[in-house]
Write a protein that holds these residues in place. Structure first.
Motif, mmCIF file in Angstrom:
data_model
loop_
_atom_site.group_PDB
_atom_site.id
_atom_site.type_symbol
_atom_site.label_atom_id
_atom_site.label_comp_id
_atom_site.label_asym_id
_atom_site.label_seq_id
_atom_site.Cartn_x
_atom_site.Cartn_y
_atom_site.Cartn_z
ATOM 1 N N TRP A 127 0.866 -1.178 0.000
ATOM 2 C CA TRP A 127 0.000 0.000 0.000
ATOM 3 C C TRP A 127 0.907 1.235 0.000
ATOM 4 C CZ3 TRP A 127 -2.953 1.613 5.077
ATOM 5 C CH2 TRP A 127 -3.638 2.820 4.865
ATOM 6 N N PHE A 128 0.816 2.047 -1.051
ATOM 7 C CA PHE A 128 1.679 3.216 -1.215
ATOM 8 C C PHE A 128 0.892 4.504 -0.973
ATOM 9 C CE2 PHE A 128 3.319 -0.045 -4.197
ATOM 10 C CZ PHE A 128 4.578 -0.235 -3.634
ATOM 11 N N VAL A 129 1.474 5.399 -0.178
ATOM 12 C CA VAL A 129 0.850 6.696 0.110
ATOM 13 C C VAL A 129 1.918 7.781 0.049
ATOM 14 C CG1 VAL A 129 -0.857 5.604 1.625
ATOM 15 C CG2 VAL A 129 1.226 6.565 2.615
ATOM 16 N N ARG A 130 1.472 9.030 -0.085
ATOM 17 C CA ARG A 130 2.429 10.140 -0.070
ATOM 18 C C ARG A 130 2.721 10.617 1.341
ATOM 19 N NH1 ARG A 130 -0.492 12.316 -4.432
ATOM 20 N NH2 ARG A 130 -1.439 13.793 -3.019
ATOM 21 N N ASN A 131 1.728 10.522 2.224
ATOM 22 C CA ASN A 131 1.894 11.009 3.588
ATOM 23 C C ASN A 131 1.283 10.004 4.555
ATOM 24 O OD1 ASN A 131 2.122 12.358 5.983
ATOM 25 N ND2 ASN A 131 0.682 13.992 5.461
ATOM 26 N N ALA A 132 2.135 9.194 5.163
ATOM 27 C CA ALA A 132 1.660 8.159 6.077
ATOM 28 C C ALA A 132 1.083 8.733 7.361
ATOM 29 C CB ALA A 132 2.799 7.196 6.410
ATOM 30 N N GLN A 133 1.297 10.028 7.604
ATOM 31 C CA GLN A 133 0.811 10.649 8.839
ATOM 32 C C GLN A 133 -0.511 11.387 8.646
ATOM 33 O OE1 GLN A 133 2.421 9.847 11.619
ATOM 34 N NE2 GLN A 133 3.762 8.704 10.227
ATOM 35 N N SER A 134 -1.048 11.393 7.435
ATOM 36 C CA SER A 134 -2.316 12.089 7.226
ATOM 37 C C SER A 134 -3.422 11.400 8.022
ATOM 38 C CB SER A 134 -2.677 12.131 5.745
ATOM 39 O OG SER A 134 -3.262 10.912 5.339
ATOM 40 N N VAL A 137 -5.077 8.407 6.216
ATOM 41 C CA VAL A 137 -4.225 7.227 6.148
ATOM 42 C C VAL A 137 -4.117 6.567 7.512
ATOM 43 C CG1 VAL A 137 -1.867 6.414 5.742
ATOM 44 C CG2 VAL A 137 -2.904 8.040 4.164
ATOM 45 N N GLN A 138 -3.940 7.367 8.539
ATOM 46 C CA GLN A 138 -3.832 6.816 9.891
ATOM 47 C C GLN A 138 -5.096 6.058 10.286
ATOM 48 O OE1 GLN A 138 -1.188 7.429 12.645
ATOM 49 N NE2 GLN A 138 -0.173 7.228 10.661
ATOM 50 N N ALA A 139 -6.251 6.630 9.963
ATOM 51 C CA ALA A 139 -7.512 5.974 10.306
ATOM 52 C C ALA A 139 -7.661 4.653 9.558
ATOM 53 C CB ALA A 139 -8.683 6.901 9.986
#
Length: 302
Positions: A127-134, A137-139
């Motif tokens: 699973w690829f994301v730009r911001n893992a802390q958004s 994404v966190q939810a």
């Protein structure tokens, strides 16, 4: 058309007389709004096992978000993640996988990002994301118990992508994007809401109907002997081909129109009722009484 009974506004084809395989959606269907499986649903799943009927799950979730429930359900069956585009064997290895054309991935990224929609890519177990802390994404990471990989540029990861997902708290905007992106990617991808928070873009033939056909072949049964349960637009491809199709009570009229029966919402034991009222009576050899209309234990037609 909320309630629990035969759907008079459903498909023209009659419901199947005999069921040999059950394929179910997860979020909004098997799972409650707080992502739990009720004791009644666990008992219904156990009743399926005792009847010798396999239960397979097909979901827009990544594989890890599905596997986390298997021990609780007591199932060891193949399953379809990423809206059915990637099928996994019971040992959790990849059985088959469809992927988007790289240019389609780039186009989808451009369209979602232009609308400031948080965009993710899925490939197999990754699973690829730009911001893992958004927050979004966190939810989701907590919900599916999967840790994403943060990358600087999603456009560099266009090979073998099984799903592009857009997520935003602006549900109305996401609904508009479903129609707009669907038109722009017509003939290249499936575009459908998997919940009011998520818009899924998957390979053209990677939908839950495709997964049902593959799972039926795995068990050597016909699609007419498969029962499917779902609640969202991305469930329509499987509801529209299943021998027995059941929509959740909270599903929209369009989704319910694809189903033979409408059960209760997922807040009122709808999944367990679907199994006990409509499916289990069709799992024995003596099923003649279920060939027309609801099973004897079901509520009156709607």
């Amino acid at each position: 058309m909320a309630g629990n009974g035969q759907n008079r506004h459903g498909p023209d084809r009659p419901p199947a007389c005999r069921i040999r395989l059950v394929v179910s959606d997860m979020d909004g269907t098997l799972l409650t709004p707080d992502k739990q499986i009720t004791q009644q649903s666990l008992s219904a799943a156990q009743a399926l096992r005792h009847a010798g009927i396999p239960l397979c799950l097909v979901s827009s979730r990544p594989p890890g978000g599905m596997e986390m429930y298997f021990d609780q359900l007591g199932i060891n069956t193949p399953y379809g993640a990423l809206n059915g585009g990637t099928l996994f064997n019971p040992d959790r290895t990849i059985r088959s996988s469809l992927s988007l054309d790289p240019q389609t991935v780039l186009d989808a990224l451009d369209m979602l990002q232009a609308q400031k929609v948080d965009t993710w890519l899925f490939r197999g177990h990754a699973w690829f994301v730009r911001n893992a802390q958004s927050p979004l994404v966190q939810a989701e990471s907590r919900t599916v118990q999967t840790i994403p990989t943060q990358v600087d540029n999603l456009s560099a990861y266009t090979q073998n992508i099984g799903k592009v997902a857009g997520s935003t708290a602006d549900h109305a905007a996401l609904h508009e994007q479903e129609a707009d992106i669907g038109r722009k990617l017509a003939g290249r991808a499936c575009v459908a809401l998997s919940s009011k928070w998520f818009l899924d873009i998957t390979p053209l033939h990677a939908n839950k109907g495709y997964a049902v056909r593959q799972l039926a072949a795995y068990y050597g049964v016909s699609v007419e002997e498969v029962a499917c349960i779902g609640d969202m637009n991305n469930d329509v491809p499987m509801l529209s081909i299943a021998g027995l199709s059941i929509a959740m009570g909270q599903a929209t009229p369009d989704v319910q129109a694809s189903a033979h029966f409408v059960t209760s919402p997922n807040t009122q034991e709808g999944w367990a009722r679907a199994i006990t009222d409509f499916i289990l009576p069709r799992c024995s050899k003596d099923t003649h009484h279920t060939c027309n209309g609801a099973a004897p234990s079901a509520a009156h037609p709607q």
